[in-house]
Design an enzyme around this catalytic site. Sequence first.
Site, PDB file in Angstrom:
ATOM      1  N   PHE A 140       0.859  -1.191   0.000  1.00 58.41           N
ATOM      2  CA  PHE A 140       0.000   0.000   0.000  1.00 58.41           C
ATOM      3  C   PHE A 140       0.887   1.231   0.000  1.00 58.41           C
ATOM      4  CE2 PHE A 140      -2.397   3.556   1.591  1.00 58.41           C
ATOM      5  CZ  PHE A 140      -3.542   3.469   0.822  1.00 58.41           C
ATOM      6  N   ASP A 225       9.096   2.942   2.156  1.00 62.27           N
ATOM      7  CA  ASP A 225       7.919   3.736   2.499  1.00 62.27           C
ATOM      8  C   ASP A 225       7.651   3.550   3.987  1.00 62.27           C
ATOM      9  OD1 ASP A 225       5.407   4.758   2.987  1.00 62.27           O
ATOM     10  OD2 ASP A 225       4.479   3.914   1.186  1.00 62.27           O
ATOM     11  N   LYS A 254       2.061  11.155   7.376  1.00 58.31           N
ATOM     12  CA  LYS A 254       1.212  10.869   8.536  1.00 58.31           C
ATOM     13  C   LYS A 254       1.672  11.592   9.816  1.00 58.31           C
ATOM     14  CE  LYS A 254      -1.322   7.017   6.786  1.00 58.31           C
ATOM     15  NZ  LYS A 254      -0.936   5.965   5.865  1.00 58.31           N
TER      16      LYS A 254
HETATM   17  C1  LIG Z   1      -1.169   6.029   4.389  1.00 59.85           C
HETATM   18  C2  LIG Z   1      -0.073   5.492   3.560  1.00 59.85           C
HETATM   19  C3  LIG Z   1       0.253   6.055   2.312  1.00 59.85           C
HETATM   20  C4  LIG Z   1      -0.546   7.162   1.682  1.00 59.85           C
HETATM   21  O1  LIG Z   1      -0.586   8.321   2.432  1.00 59.85           O
HETATM   22  P1  LIG Z   1      -1.739   9.419   2.129  1.00 59.85           P
HETATM   23  O2  LIG Z   1      -1.380  10.555   3.011  1.00 59.85           O
HETATM   24  O3  LIG Z   1      -3.043   8.774   2.487  1.00 59.85           O
HETATM   25  O4  LIG Z   1      -1.649   9.731   0.679  1.00 59.85           O
HETATM   26  C5  LIG Z   1       1.341   5.544   1.631  1.00 59.85           C
HETATM   27  N1  LIG Z   1       2.061   4.522   2.141  1.00 59.85           N
HETATM   28  C6  LIG Z   1       1.775   3.943   3.316  1.00 59.85           C
HETATM   29  C7  LIG Z   1       2.626   2.829   3.826  1.00 59.85           C
HETATM   30  C8  LIG Z   1       0.683   4.387   4.061  1.00 59.85           C
HETATM   31  O5  LIG Z   1       0.363   3.795   5.209  1.00 59.85           O
END
Ligand SMILES: *Cc1c(COP(=O)(O)O)cnc(C)c1O
Length: 399
Positions: A140, A225, A254
């Site tokens: 994700f 990520d 985040k």
């Molecule tokens: C939440 C998340 C994203 C995307 O972030 P947004 O601010 O919702 O665009 C990307 N990678 C990971 C691992 C995430 O948990």
Amino acid sequence: MDSQTLIQIEEQFGAHNYFPLDVVIHRGAGVWLHDVDGAKYMDFLSAYSAVNQGHCHPRLVARMREQCEKLTLTSRAFRNDQFPLLLQELCELSGFDRALLMNSGAEAVETAIKAARKWGYTVKGVEAERADIIVGTNNFHGRTTTIVGFSTEEQYKEGFGPFAPGFVTVEYGDIAALKNAISPNTAAVLLEPIQGEGGIIIPPHGYLEAIQAMCRQEDILFILDEIQSGLGRCGKLFAFQHENVEPDGVIIGKALSGGFYPVSAFLARESVMDVFKPGDHGSTFGGNPLACAVAREALKILVDEHLAERSFELGRYFLDKLNSITSPHIKEVRGIGLMIGIELKPEAGGARRFCEALMREGLLCKETHETVIRFTPPLVIHKNDLDWAFAKIKKVMQE
Ligand SMILES: *Cc1c(COP(=O)(O)O)cnc(C)c1O
């Protein structure tokens, strides 16, 4: 207005792109949330780990207020006095050379993809228009069309094609599969060190070290990520610090703003970030003084309140407790720091009904991938709060 009325309005006027629990929050402080009908809940999701510092942290409230009254947006056409200081503080804290600020997580992932491709063409010498990025199954990385194009989750993609080429998917956690996918056009490997949305999937220990060794040998960028796993969530500043690796780039978002404001960043070594020249990439709001002021304070709170260390200690304590539950529904409990998942047996009837039962007990959490209940409370949580939550979880799991 009561929750039923507000839910009706939302259903009538909103796009139906989420399936939220039917709780309408209007106030929060620390680990606690209050709904419009007067009920109180403990937050065990933290807005997908964006609120690691706890809701409405007083220092963030004060800093944001103060900055609002001074300056909010200049765009990068001009410079502002907060931007350089956030860059410096981020690099000093993380050990990376340079930072590029964006807003949402997905935008920072897009930034990393652009950096990796351009690095591939201009530094590595990849064939024009043929750069590949290797990604993992079950990943994700956000919701843009490029990013959902390399998701393996059918629903994220269905109806949204055609998708961008240039991504090669390999089984997450399988080092041999990754090795086989490498070609002379491979520019980067992009992975989550722990998959959050994928269901709290922790790869075998040594996975990241093996990837890094392979990347170094084959001249491939190793990019992680850490939007969800980073900034203390997994008991370290970054989840990758559980292994002995130094990736070439990392993506954060985040909790970078403590949940006050969308702020994300791509952090990288100099040789990677230097591929960007004036005009190559940008964002009107990226690096704005309000975002930078809030993120600077959010990072200071992370350090001052030892949130990574707390997450490490409390995560261990809580994982042990959860492992002591005997329940016919539980297949496995797993986690690192305060990023914990309970995987249910297929016959348990899905995680959603357990989340709804926990909500009735005053604990808010969310299922991920149908059979996993994710527990990611704010990192400011105390042991006695965890004990309170544990009693609720045990009760619901044994019903
Ligand atoms: C939440 C998340 C994203 C995307 O972030 P947004 O601010 O919702 O665009 C990307 N990678 C990971 C691992 C995430 O948990």
